[in-house]
Enzyme design. Structure first.
Site, PDB file in Angstrom:
ATOM      1  N   TYR A 198      95.252  -7.597  78.776  1.00 20.37           N
ATOM      2  CA  TYR A 198      95.012  -6.549  77.771  1.00 20.37           C
ATOM      3  C   TYR A 198      95.116  -5.157  78.410  1.00 20.37           C
ATOM      4  O   TYR A 198      95.754  -4.253  77.855  1.00 20.37           O
ATOM      5  CB  TYR A 198      93.633  -6.762  77.151  1.00 20.37           C
ATOM      6  N   ASN A 223      98.847  -0.346  64.992  1.00 20.40           N
ATOM      7  CA  ASN A 223      97.432  -0.640  65.195  1.00 20.40           C
ATOM      8  C   ASN A 223      97.153  -2.111  65.506  1.00 20.40           C
ATOM      9  O   ASN A 223      96.194  -2.425  66.202  1.00 20.40           O
ATOM     10  CB  ASN A 223      96.670  -0.209  63.930  1.00 20.40           C
ATOM     11  N   THR A 278      84.197  -3.986  65.545  1.00 25.64           N
ATOM     12  CA  THR A 278      85.133  -4.624  64.606  1.00 25.64           C
ATOM     13  C   THR A 278      85.187  -6.117  64.934  1.00 25.64           C
ATOM     14  O   THR A 278      84.701  -6.547  65.984  1.00 25.64           O
ATOM     15  CB  THR A 278      86.568  -4.066  64.766  1.00 25.64           C
ATOM     16  N   LYS A 329      97.942  -2.483  77.226  1.00 20.48           N
ATOM     17  CA  LYS A 329      97.565  -1.202  76.624  1.00 20.48           C
ATOM     18  C   LYS A 329      97.977  -0.018  77.519  1.00 20.48           C
ATOM     19  O   LYS A 329      98.226   1.081  77.021  1.00 20.48           O
ATOM     20  CB  LYS A 329      96.063  -1.184  76.336  1.00 20.48           C
ATOM     21  N   ASP A 376     104.988 -11.083  61.356  1.00 16.63           N
ATOM     22  CA  ASP A 376     104.538 -11.276  62.725  1.00 16.63           C
ATOM     23  C   ASP A 376     105.212 -10.165  63.528  1.00 16.63           C
ATOM     24  O   ASP A 376     106.448 -10.123  63.613  1.00 16.63           O
ATOM     25  CB  ASP A 376     104.966 -12.653  63.225  1.00 16.63           C
TER      26      ASP A 376
HETATM   27  N1  LIG Z   1      87.659  -2.973  68.630  1.00 18.82           N
HETATM   28  C1  LIG Z   1      87.721  -2.389  69.809  1.00 18.82           C
HETATM   29  O1  LIG Z   1      86.744  -2.340  70.560  1.00 18.82           O
HETATM   30  C2  LIG Z   1      88.994  -1.723  70.236  1.00 18.82           C
HETATM   31  C3  LIG Z   1      88.943  -0.795  71.301  1.00 18.82           C
HETATM   32  C4  LIG Z   1      90.124  -0.164  71.715  1.00 18.82           C
HETATM   33  C5  LIG Z   1      91.305  -0.463  71.086  1.00 18.82           C
HETATM   34  N2  LIG Z   1      91.321  -1.377  70.068  1.00 18.82           N
HETATM   35  C6  LIG Z   1      92.607  -1.651  69.444  1.00 18.82           C
HETATM   36  O2  LIG Z   1      92.522  -1.310  68.089  1.00 18.82           O
HETATM   37  C7  LIG Z   1      93.476  -2.053  67.341  1.00 18.82           C
HETATM   38  C8  LIG Z   1      92.816  -2.650  66.117  1.00 18.82           C
HETATM   39  O3  LIG Z   1      91.817  -3.523  66.540  1.00 18.82           O
HETATM   40  P1  LIG Z   1      90.549  -3.926  65.652  1.00 18.82           P
HETATM   41  O4  LIG Z   1      89.377  -3.672  66.500  1.00 18.82           O
HETATM   42  O5  LIG Z   1      90.623  -3.348  64.305  1.00 18.82           O
HETATM   43  O6  LIG Z   1      90.756  -5.505  65.620  1.00 18.82           O
HETATM   44  P2  LIG Z   1      90.961  -6.552  64.421  1.00 18.82           P
HETATM   45  O7  LIG Z   1      90.967  -7.892  65.074  1.00 18.82           O
HETATM   46  O8  LIG Z   1      89.985  -6.295  63.348  1.00 18.82           O
HETATM   47  O9  LIG Z   1      92.432  -6.194  63.925  1.00 18.82           O
HETATM   48  C9  LIG Z   1      93.587  -6.553  64.656  1.00 18.82           C
HETATM   49  C10 LIG Z   1      94.685  -6.873  63.656  1.00 18.82           C
HETATM   50  O10 LIG Z   1      95.896  -7.189  64.350  1.00 18.82           O
HETATM   51  C11 LIG Z   1      96.556  -8.198  63.623  1.00 18.82           C
HETATM   52  N3  LIG Z   1      97.475  -8.967  64.466  1.00 18.82           N
HETATM   53  C12 LIG Z   1      97.187  -9.631  65.614  1.00 18.82           C
HETATM   54  N4  LIG Z   1      98.287 -10.261  66.077  1.00 18.82           N
HETATM   55  C13 LIG Z   1      99.300  -9.979  65.202  1.00 18.82           C
HETATM   56  C14 LIG Z   1     100.684 -10.329  65.115  1.00 18.82           C
HETATM   57  N5  LIG Z   1     101.288 -11.107  66.033  1.00 18.82           N
HETATM   58  N6  LIG Z   1     101.409  -9.870  64.072  1.00 18.82           N
HETATM   59  C15 LIG Z   1     100.832  -9.106  63.130  1.00 18.82           C
HETATM   60  N7  LIG Z   1      99.527  -8.730  63.154  1.00 18.82           N
HETATM   61  C16 LIG Z   1      98.782  -9.167  64.175  1.00 18.82           C
HETATM   62  C17 LIG Z   1      95.428  -9.091  63.099  1.00 18.82           C
HETATM   63  O11 LIG Z   1      95.856  -9.811  61.960  1.00 18.82           O
HETATM   64  C18 LIG Z   1      94.346  -8.073  62.769  1.00 18.82           C
HETATM   65  O12 LIG Z   1      94.416  -7.659  61.429  1.00 18.82           O
HETATM   66  C19 LIG Z   1      94.041  -3.109  68.316  1.00 18.82           C
HETATM   67  O13 LIG Z   1      95.307  -2.679  68.789  1.00 18.82           O
HETATM   68  C20 LIG Z   1      93.031  -3.108  69.461  1.00 18.82           C
HETATM   69  O14 LIG Z   1      93.618  -3.480  70.679  1.00 18.82           O
HETATM   70  C21 LIG Z   1      90.205  -1.991  69.626  1.00 18.82           C
END
Ligand SMILES: NC(=O)c1ccc[n+]([C@@H]2O[C@H](COP(=O)([O-])OP(=O)(O)OC[C@H]3O[C@@H](n4cnc5c(N)ncnc54)[C@H](O)[C@@H]3O)[C@@H](O)[C@H]2O)c1
Length: 259
Positions: A166, A101, A200, A170, A74
């Protein structure tokens, strides 16, 4: 034409480097791991509560010739992160590249959300980056080399009326990136990416057609990005080709925020 990138560039400077990718089983994380594997890096696949999936992922990576291991933590827990970093160090080698990430997003307007909801987002998205960086930095500084790539978001820069926690978290990641780049550079390079909306599981809970239209309408590309379009930039920032990048936030968002 609305082309989507499908190829990954290999970076020779990443060969044999140990990379920890947090949230490595998520949408973006999966593509980021693939990008590092394509450069023959050694990859620690971080997850939370997905041991079976992580083991299967590592099995497939290993079968394909990538040195890989699974680690669970975590990222909001000091001891768990400290233990994870130590395990990667002893089993895969000292961490050369950290990709912060993992992330969390929940909708909510400031006038409506509770302190608990506010803190949950801040804790995962900002404390998580602090804790993982905090625990890898000692060894990086001792060795006089290392790279951290943080994942911020376009929403940190443009705002979003329904996602106040959020956007704040960020934006904090972007600020941390710049401060840390000055603190630990030039030995350790710290940069971030700020993607626009990416297709995603992160967006699945609320990604109705109307939500997608709203989020993509003001993008030049007029569509969601794919994780495979984002990952190569992370690998580039981690590579020696990005030697001049310190404290930068790269806006790979399809033409949303233009900075
Ligand atoms: N998808 C989008 O539109 C988007 C846009 C901009 C930025 N992001 C950022 O990209 C990154 C990846 O996002 P994604 O789209 O692949 O989402 P996703 O939900 O597929 O992946 C997020 C991951 O974070 C992990 N996670 C969450 N809380 C956690 C914790 N307390 N401890 C350990 N792991 C934890 C989850 O298990 C998951 O695997 C994130 O930081 C997100 O904010 C995503």
């Amino acid at each position: 034409m609305n082309a989507q990138a499908t190829t990954t560039t290999a970076h020779p400077s990443l060969r044999g480097r140990t990379v920890l990718v947090t949230g490595a089983l998520g949408g973006l994380g999966t593509a980021i791991v693939d990008a590092f594997a394509a450069s023959e890096a050694r990859v620690a696949v971080h997850h939370l509560g997905q041991a079976g999936e992580a083991a299967e992922r590592v099995r497939r990576l290993t079968e394909a010739g990538t040195a890989a291991m699974a680690v669970e933590a975590d990222i909001t827990d000091w001891d768990a992160v400290e233990g994870m970093v130590a395990r990667v160090g002893s089993e895969l080698g000292p961490i050369d590249v950290l990709v912060n990430n993992a992330g969390y997003m929940a909708p909510g307007r400031l006038a409506e959300i509770s302190l608990e909801e506010w803190r949950k987002t801040l804790t995962v998205d900002l404390d998580g980056v602090f804790l993982c960086s905090r625990h890898v930095l000692g060894s990086m500084l001792e060795r006089g080399a290392g790279v951290i790539v943080n994942v911020s978001s376009q929403l940190a820069f443009k705002g979003a009326r329904d996602y106040v926690s959020y956007c704040a978290a960020k934006a904090g990641v972007a600020g941390l990136t710049r401060a840390l780049a000055r603190e630990v550079g030039p030995a350790v390079r710290v940069n971030a990416i700020a993607p626009g909306p990416v297709d995603t599981p992160f967006i699945t809970p609320w990604a109705t057609e109307e939500w997608k239209r709203e989020r993509t309408g003001d993008l030049v590309i007029g569509r969601l990005a794919t994780p495979e379009e984002i990952a190569p930039t992370v690998a580039f920032l981690a590579s020696d080709d990005a030697a001049l990048y310190h404290g930068q936030v790269l806006h790979l968002n399809g033409g949303g925020v233009m900075a």
